[in-house]
Motif scaffolding. Structure first.
Motif, mmCIF file in Angstrom:
data_model
loop_
_atom_site.group_PDB
_atom_site.id
_atom_site.type_symbol
_atom_site.label_atom_id
_atom_site.label_comp_id
_atom_site.label_asym_id
_atom_site.label_seq_id
_atom_site.Cartn_x
_atom_site.Cartn_y
_atom_site.Cartn_z
ATOM 1 N N CYS A 109 46.340 23.766 49.181
ATOM 2 C CA CYS A 109 46.171 22.379 49.590
ATOM 3 C C CYS A 109 47.433 21.619 49.221
ATOM 4 N N ALA A 161 46.717 18.328 53.891
ATOM 5 C CA ALA A 161 46.440 19.582 54.594
ATOM 6 C C ALA A 161 45.781 20.550 53.629
ATOM 7 N N SER A 162 44.832 21.330 54.161
ATOM 8 C CA SER A 162 44.143 22.315 53.312
ATOM 9 C C SER A 162 43.740 23.504 54.159
ATOM 10 N N ASP A 163 43.684 24.677 53.531
ATOM 11 C CA ASP A 163 43.202 25.855 54.237
ATOM 12 C C ASP A 163 41.689 25.944 54.052
ATOM 13 N N SER A 164 41.102 27.015 54.552
ATOM 14 C CA SER A 164 39.635 27.109 54.535
ATOM 15 C C SER A 164 39.151 28.466 54.083
ATOM 16 N N LEU A 172 52.491 21.829 57.990
ATOM 17 C CA LEU A 172 52.038 22.986 58.772
ATOM 18 C C LEU A 172 53.006 24.162 58.625
ATOM 19 N N PHE A 191 52.300 25.772 55.439
ATOM 20 C CA PHE A 191 51.141 26.662 55.545
ATOM 21 C C PHE A 191 51.508 27.978 56.212
ATOM 22 N N LEU A 202 43.495 30.443 58.045
ATOM 23 C CA LEU A 202 43.028 29.441 58.994
ATOM 24 C C LEU A 202 41.514 29.315 58.896
ATOM 25 N N ILE A 259 43.202 25.416 59.306
ATOM 26 C CA ILE A 259 43.850 24.416 58.472
ATOM 27 C C ILE A 259 43.309 23.047 58.879
ATOM 28 N N ASP A 260 42.903 22.271 57.890
ATOM 29 C CA ASP A 260 42.528 20.880 58.144
ATOM 30 C C ASP A 260 43.727 19.996 57.864
ATOM 31 N N ARG A 293 41.786 20.009 63.196
ATOM 32 C CA ARG A 293 41.593 21.325 62.596
ATOM 33 C C ARG A 293 42.307 22.369 63.457
#
Lengths: 238, 238
Positions: free
Chosen positions: A4, A16-19, A172, A175, A187, A189-190, A206
């Motif tokens: 994040c 931004a954050s991953d999931s 991005l 990421f 992925l 990514i928010d 997203r």
């Protein structure tokens, strides 16, 4: 693992954050790590979470349940940060002893950013112990989780006066570098760009598997890096 | 901290290491981490070291003192790797108990690469426990120390058929990214490119403060990255 990042610049804050979450490589799941609290026209709070998933979910759940007298009533972002910190301590105190018997780390951390009417946008890095620091012009961004692979590009690009769209693009790229090097960051990514003084969510997206833009950007970046690399001055050994 | 990396490709092996050691931010010193054993025409062995400096120095000293019946007599690189591993174990056994009383980690690790006549060039990653793995075409490089910041560019550029001069340039770029993000990794950088079957050291260079090439490459890389970034497709939010 998790990655994040949030960067606070003059035009606003980009998050931004991953999931991807995992408890061992055979227990991988998708959980968003971006949590939004919004009262349009009055306050926008975004929390990014890393660490023990049970702990982060409990912290977010309690913050939501208690929002009316809690984060929605707080007069400053600093007050919100202390609420997040004290909720982390409450959960670690509640669940920590049982987890530690199994050698499981109950720790979690958050990046908190946003704006409450009457204040400028503010960004905080909240530690597993519940204390926190605030970003400033010299250090405009915070990362949590798997932070290192994606840090060099942010260091090179993001300054306090960087445009919001360029900050978003840079996060991005950050990421992309992280996901190439660490399979446990994945992925979707928010991405959320908060515009200073808008006091509402206007830009949120997203990026999932096969997202055309992310793929295009990733391919362009990869080819561009290789081109710069090949054009860079050759080493002479004398 | 430390950053060392070596990549084994079809044309040979390139090694690079920084020279900064620190025991706390107020105890910073310069110690090279590249150790060369060479019998021209017969064998070239290069060791890169990371971890406890007293341990790595002791391991290298003992390997040199015992070279005649040790690394200089070994018939294969595999045998050299086992000698390095057993010497690590010897030192950790000797010094470990005293260090652990002060909560000091006696651990150290090495990257070992080179060639002994009759074998192809080989590259090993030797762990603090003394066991080790060997590189292959799919995984042609090893890093030790502060590895993450500089990994993405290597992942993008270095393949088994990459030319030796491009591998060398890439490892320098990798150092540039690492040094921008971690103050405990610092110049000078030792760089050595071993050409397959040469069985002697032909290309070796130290890049110190103010080295014209390193500065030029670093500036070019930084400007090139920013240019690629600005040219990369802009994000659309719809």
């Amino acid at each position: 693992m998790t990655y994040c990042v949030a960067a606070s610049v003059s035009a606003g804050i980009v998050f931004a954050s991953d999931s991807r979450t995992n408890a061992g490589v055979d227990h991988v799941a998708t959980f968003g790590k971006m949590h939004v609290f919004e009262i349009p026209g009055e306050r926008v709070l975004i929390l990014l979470s890393a660490g023990n998933l049970a702990s982060t979910q409990s912290v977010i759940t309690l913050l939501r349940e208690r929002a009316r007298e809690g984060v929605n009533a707080a007069k400053t972002m600093y007050e919100v940060a202390t609420l997040v910190g004290s909720t982390i301590r409450e959960i670690v105190e509640r669940d920590g002893p049982a987890l530690q018997q199994g050698n499981i780390d109950p720790g979690c951390s958050f990046v908190l950013g946003g704006q409450i009417a009457g204040e400028p946008p503010r960004l905080f890095d909240i530690y597993p112990q519940g204390n926190f620091i605030e970003a400033n012009r010299d250090t405009p961004y915070f990362q949590i989780g798997e932070t290192k692979y994606g840090k060099p590009i942010i260091d090179r690009v993001v300054k306090y006066d960087t445009a919001l769209k360029d900050v978003a693009k840079c996060l991005l790229v950050s990421f992309d570098s992280t996901m190439r090097s660490n399979l446990s960051v994945g992925l979707p990514i928010d991405l959320l760009a908060y515009e200073r003084d808008s006091l509402r969510i206007t830009h949120r997206k997203r990026f999932g598997e096969g997202d055309a833009y992310f793929r295009e950007m990733s391919t362009f970046w990869s080819a561009g890096l290789r081109k710069v690399f090949l054009e860079a001055p050759d080493l002479s050994w004398d």
